[in-house]
Design a protein around this motif. Structure first.
Motif: not given
Lengths: 306, 91
Positions: A46-62
């Motif tokens: 996930p460190i390679e995934a960039g900036r977090t823009i949204f979070e859902q239960p159990a899920v991070t969107i970046s």
């Protein structure tokens, strides 16, 4: 006429069959093909995934440089999806431990990936129930998780209405107009609504801690598509159901609130916002308090509208 | 020192019945704006000076320069505070 559905490619046959079967069960008729390429094994950090823009239960969107592709990371076990900006070819990596939890994978991770992939073909998620009454009017009931959407959808089904979804609806343009598409999923009620409804057709779903039932079991039917005429922005908890008409600009603000994905992905935001605008203009919207009186007389809902 | 104003690239605007909804994608917030606010934001798709914003209001509404200046000052300050408008100062 052939129906376009999700295409699943996977190196693991069990994963491919499980995912394809789950997607086919949703019975979405896509306006354009969407392909999921699933590989089992290595999952990027996930460190390679960039900036977090949204979070859902159990899920991070970046997202982040260099490609600014959307990245969806699953927090229950290593799994991650990459959604390129201008493509409907979705790449998913799932770890061996994630592959042991495919039910959770589908219902917490993949559903988010599906919602984001559907934006790429012009279908925009709204947190709303959908139904069509016996006179052919389309209804949306939007609101949060305790707004009474599922219970009201179940009540509608019990009166022979066609019910699309109790929670997950996709708004889309349709030949110069618009419509709302639904996934084929059972209605899922909390204990309170289920008890009040007093119907023994419901089965307990322990994973969701809810009671589930198909609209057909309540006397209604399922529809995959309605054309919304009426939108209720609902709150539960009243004894007596009330509906107060609101102006289109207020309805638009509410639609933005309940279709929160509009804030993601700048390239898609304006089209999504313009669609919500069209719907706000061409429907009649109300702020509704859904009361316990509906259990005695569900037809009251359409009777009290001005 | 003069200042120019331009809409942030993070905002998206839609108009309905003369009013507007503005999304701020980076902050994930949305705002309802009046017809005069919508008029100003529409003008700020390209960089504008304060005086030009006032002129636009004068050309559209039946107000005097003082009233138009007050409206522009208040609205631009609010927009800047919420990141909807970028202010650039020029020597």
């Amino acid at each position: 006429m052939s129906i376009t559905r999700f295409q699943v490619n996977a190196d693991d046959a069990r994963i491919r069959q499980t995912v394809q079967s789950w997607l086919d069960g949703l019975r979405l008729e896509l306006p354009a093909p969407i392909t999921l390429d699933i590989t089992r094994g290595f999952v990027p950090s996930p460190i390679e995934a960039g900036r977090t823009i949204f979070e859902q239960p159990a899920v991070t969107i970046s997202h982040g440089p260099p490609s600014y592709d959307l990245r969806v990371a699953w927090r229950l076990a290593p799994a991650c999806a990459t959604l390129p900006k201008d493509s409907t070819q979705i790449h998913i990596a799932i770890s061996d431990s994630g592959a042991q939890r495919l039910d959770d994978f589908l219902n917490t991770f993949l559903i988010t990936v599906i919602i984001l992939s559907l934006r790429r073909v012009g279908w925009h998620h709204v947190h709303a129930a959908s139904a069509e009454d016996p006179s052919g009017r389309g209804w949306l009931i939007a609101g949060d998780a305790r707004a009474g959407k599922s219970t009201t959808a179940a009540l509608m089904a019990s009166r022979g209405w066609r019910v699309g979804s109790d929670d997950t609806t996709f708004l889309a343009r349709d030949n110069g107009a618009f419509c709302a598409w639904s996934t084929r999923q059972p209605l899922a009620l909390r204990r309170g609504g289920h008890t009040l409804l007093g119907d023994n057709q419901f089965k307990r779903n322990t994973r969701r801690n809810k009671f589930v039932c198909w609209p057909e079991q309540l006397g209604g039917s399922w529809t995959n598509r309605i054309v919304p005429d009426i939108i209720l922005f609902s709150k539960p908890g009243a004894r007596v159901t009330t509906c107060e008409p609101i102006k289109p600009i207020e309805a638009l603000a509410e639609l933005v609130r309940w279709s929160a994905w509009v804030m993601l992905e700048p390239d898609l935001a304006q089209n999504h916002l313009d669609l919500l605008n069209t719907i706000a203009q061409r429907t009649t919207s109300y702020r509704a308090q859904l009361g316990s009186d509906l259990f005695q007389d569900p037809t009251r809902l359409s009777a009290i509208l001005p | 020192m003069t200042a120019t104003y331009v809409c942030s690239p993070d905002i998206r605007i839609t108009e309905l019945d003369g009013e507007g909804i503005v999304l701020h994608l980076a902050n994930r917030r949305y705002f309802t704006v009046s017809s005069s606010g919508l008029l100003i934001l529409s003008a700020l798709k390209t960089q504008q000076t304060f005086d030009h914003v006032v002129d636009i209001l004068l050309g559209t509404y039946d107000v005097n320069r003082e009233e138009a200046s007050e409206t522009a000052t208040t609205f631009l300050a609010e927009c800047a505070a919420h990141g909807m408008v970028v202010v650039e100062k020029h020597p």
